[in-house]
Design an enzyme around this catalytic site. Structure first.
Site, PDB file in Angstrom:
ATOM      1  N   GLU A 101      -6.517  -7.599  -0.792  1.00 15.54           N
ATOM      2  CA  GLU A 101      -7.068  -7.565   0.558  1.00 15.54           C
ATOM      3  C   GLU A 101      -8.566  -7.307   0.459  1.00 15.54           C
ATOM      4  OE1 GLU A 101      -5.217  -4.987   3.400  1.00 15.54           O
ATOM      5  OE2 GLU A 101      -3.171  -5.591   2.823  1.00 15.54           O
ATOM      6  N   GLU A 152       0.828  -1.213   0.000  1.00 13.82           N
ATOM      7  CA  GLU A 152       0.000   0.000   0.000  1.00 13.82           C
ATOM      8  C   GLU A 152       0.863   1.265   0.000  1.00 13.82           C
ATOM      9  OE1 GLU A 152      -4.176  -1.431   1.984  1.00 13.82           O
ATOM     10  OE2 GLU A 152      -2.656  -0.675   3.376  1.00 13.82           O
TER      11      GLU A 152
END
EC number: 3.2.1.23
Length: 585
Positions: free
Chosen positions: A235, A159
């Site tokens: 995710e 991320e």
């Protein structure tokens, strides 16, 4: 196992055949090794063909140059077990993992160096990463599919688009991974909003997305970045995590989550985050910081399909039904027998105040000014700052500078005030009756370093500035590093003085005939941490929402067991209780 091949083209391909990744996250470091097989069997039975895990740098290199890849940290054993069960693996190997894990997996010793800048091409940071990677990939690289192992994908960073956009840094990580033997395809993952995907992506690497809802909308955004490659949600947030002080345990609708999973699988691949959350044992919970500090609780249940203690939930059955539309699901048969036990009330037998045994537990470092934890060579736990004060001069005001995260202040060993987060920024008036004191003690707790966002470089703990008395800097300090680890707990002398209302250690001895999973209830206790047979089970705090600590059966002994509770508020009961069920309110 014979070598295979995994490739990314218009789709994922396993040995030249199209392959849909149906994965679930299990963090080996949040599960006792004795239960790895059970959790992986349950993942396979839900219909998943892949397991995903992070690798936390701070566990594998706790001190610079000191590497551990064995025992409970043997991700190789975890991945080989997955392979035995017919599972492939996705590995996300640091340097940063987020994961609601202390400092996002970065080792605290990085912060002992002035000017350290994590998650960028700052040369001292990259040198530390390179040294770690050389050791890490000696263990991890042989587990790739090319070498007959289960690993089919790895991720660069994590991320990154939510933190920065330095392509040079991502290129450096890719280059180092390839030099250290990584041959499988690489991915990046980011939230599909704003400029996160563009900031965190790297040319020639497949970008993937992280989200928990609105799958159709987010996949349409991701598709603009994949250059014709496959769509994947790396995710899929099946639940959420809890922070101390949250009004209630976070849960997500079973029906809504199952519907989103179906939408994802109808278009691409998925990794369910989390399939099984596990536990933040020890002091390794992370924290978030937006308007204020919000440290995470010890449980990482995450409202996942498999609960913290490995129980199959309604969400598991719903997800299994959805996955069954796309692949044949195996039967629900498991090889590990896990019993639940309630051992009832267990009385406190011994107690002693921290101030009485302080010199036994830690050797002080002396300095004219306070030093932060990291400068003391300390990663986690508490630091006690002690200084003599001229009693004949009234001390009217006190202020801490650069203190994190929670400080309990004592004047001649009498509690004056407890400060947390923003409260630490203010100056406080000392009542007239307390202004003449000769000893100042400040117990500072690291409640968990921030694991997400721009404050990563501001995570020094303890006191990193100074202590002002009457508006001027006070000097000459002794600093006691209290990591409160197994070796320190063994040094506690319970024959020494106990004073009610002060930070103290409490000993409970209890006997177990048959080991079973259980839950430690600390009703009536304030705040602190608990050691069972030398292992730190984690933190407790009466404010919740977590009210009981999970105790896996393998941590118990048949016969005598020893529980040590370190309580900091002076709020205690005469016993603790072991119950059969968790309590997340």
């Amino acid at each position: 196992m014979k070598a295979g091949r995994f490739a990314i083209k218009d789709r994922f391909y396993l040995d030249e055949k199209p392959f849909q990744i149906i994965s679930g996250s299990i963090h080996y470091f949040r599960v006792v090794p004795e239960y790895w097989r059970d959790r992986l069997e349950k993942l396979r039975a839900m219909g998943c063909n892949t397991v995903e895990t992070y690798i936390p740098w701070n566990l594998h290199e706790p001190r610079r140059g000191e590497f551990h890849f064995e025992g409970a940290l043997s991700f190789a054993a975890f991945l080989k077990t997955a392979q035995e069960l017919g599972l492939w693996a996705i590995v996300r190997p640091s340097p940063y993992i987020c994961a609601e894990w202390e400092f996002g997996g970065l080792p605290a010793w990085l912060l002992s160096e002035d000017g350290m800048r994590p998650r960028c091409s700052y040369p001292p940071f990259l040198r530390a990463v390179q040294e770690y990677y050389k050791e890490l990939f000696q263990v991890l690289a042989p587990l790739q599919i090319d070498n007959g192992g289960p690993v089919i994908l790895m991720q660069i960073e994590n991320e990154y688009g939510a933190f920065g956009d330095e392509q040079r840094y991502l290129e450096a990580l890719r280059g180092e991974m390839r030099r250290d033997g990584v041959t499988v395809p690489l991915i990046t993952s980011d939230g599909p909003w704003g400029d996160y995907l563009s900031g965190g992506s790297l040319s020639g690497i497949l970008p993937t997305a992280n989200f928990g809802s609105q799958a159709n909308q987010h996949f349409s955004v991701l598709k603009k970045h994949t250059n014709g490659g496959p769509l994947m949600c790396t995710e899929f947030w099946a639940g959420w995590f809890d922070a101390w002080g949250d009004k209630k345990h976070h849960t997500a609708s079973v029906e809504a989550s199952a519907g989103e999973l179906d939408a994802i699988l109808s278009q691409g691949s998925v990794n369910i985050y989390m399939f099984h959350g596990g536990t933040n044992f020890g002091f390794l919970n992370g924290a978030n910081y937006y308007d204020s500090l919000t440290p995470d609780v010890t449980s990482y249940d995450y409202d996942a399909p498999l609960s913290e203690d490995g129980e199959i939930t309604p969400k598991y059955h719903a997800f299994r039904e959805v996955i069954g539309k796309y692949v044949k699901t195996p039967p629900l048969t498991f090889s590990t027998r896990i019993d639940k036990r309630a051992y009832g009330k267990q009385a406190v037998s011994d107690r002693v105040s921290l101030f009485s045994v302080l010199e036994d537990l830690a050797s002080p470092t002396e300095s004219p000014w306070p030093l932060c934890m990291e400068k003391l060579g300390q990663n986690y736990g508490y630091t006690l700052y002690r200084s003599a004060v001229k009693k004949d001069i009234p001390q009217e005001k006190l202020q801490l500078l650069g203190a994190s995260d929670r400080a309990q202040i004592y004047l001649d060993r009498r509690h004056f005030i407890t400060l947390c987060d923003h409260e630490l920024e203010k100056e406080y008036e000392i009542p007239g009756s307390s202004r003449s004191f000769s000893q100042l003690d400040i117990l500072v707790e690291n409640m968990g370093r921030v694991n997400y966002g721009p404050k990563l470089s501001e995570q020094r703990k303890g006191i990193d500035g100074g202590v002002l008395l009457n508006g001027h800097s006070h000097s000459n300090w002794k600093m006691y590093p209290l990591e409160i680890n197994a070796s320190m707990v063994r040094k506690i002398n319970f024959s020494k003085e106990y004073k009610k209302g002060t930070p103290a250690f409490y000993r409970i001895v209890f006997f177990v005939e048959t080991r079973g999973d259980t839950f430690l209830d600390l009703f009536g206790w304030g705040k602190g941490c608990v050691f069972l047979n030398g292992l730190n089970l984690g933190r407790f705090w009466e404010k919740g929402p977590q009210k009981r600590l999970y105790v896996p059966a393998p941590l118990l002994r048949e016969g005598e067991n020893e529980l040590i509770v370190f309580e900091t508020e002076g709020k205690t009961a005469e016993y603790v209780t072991f119950e059969e069920k968790p309590r997340l309110e």
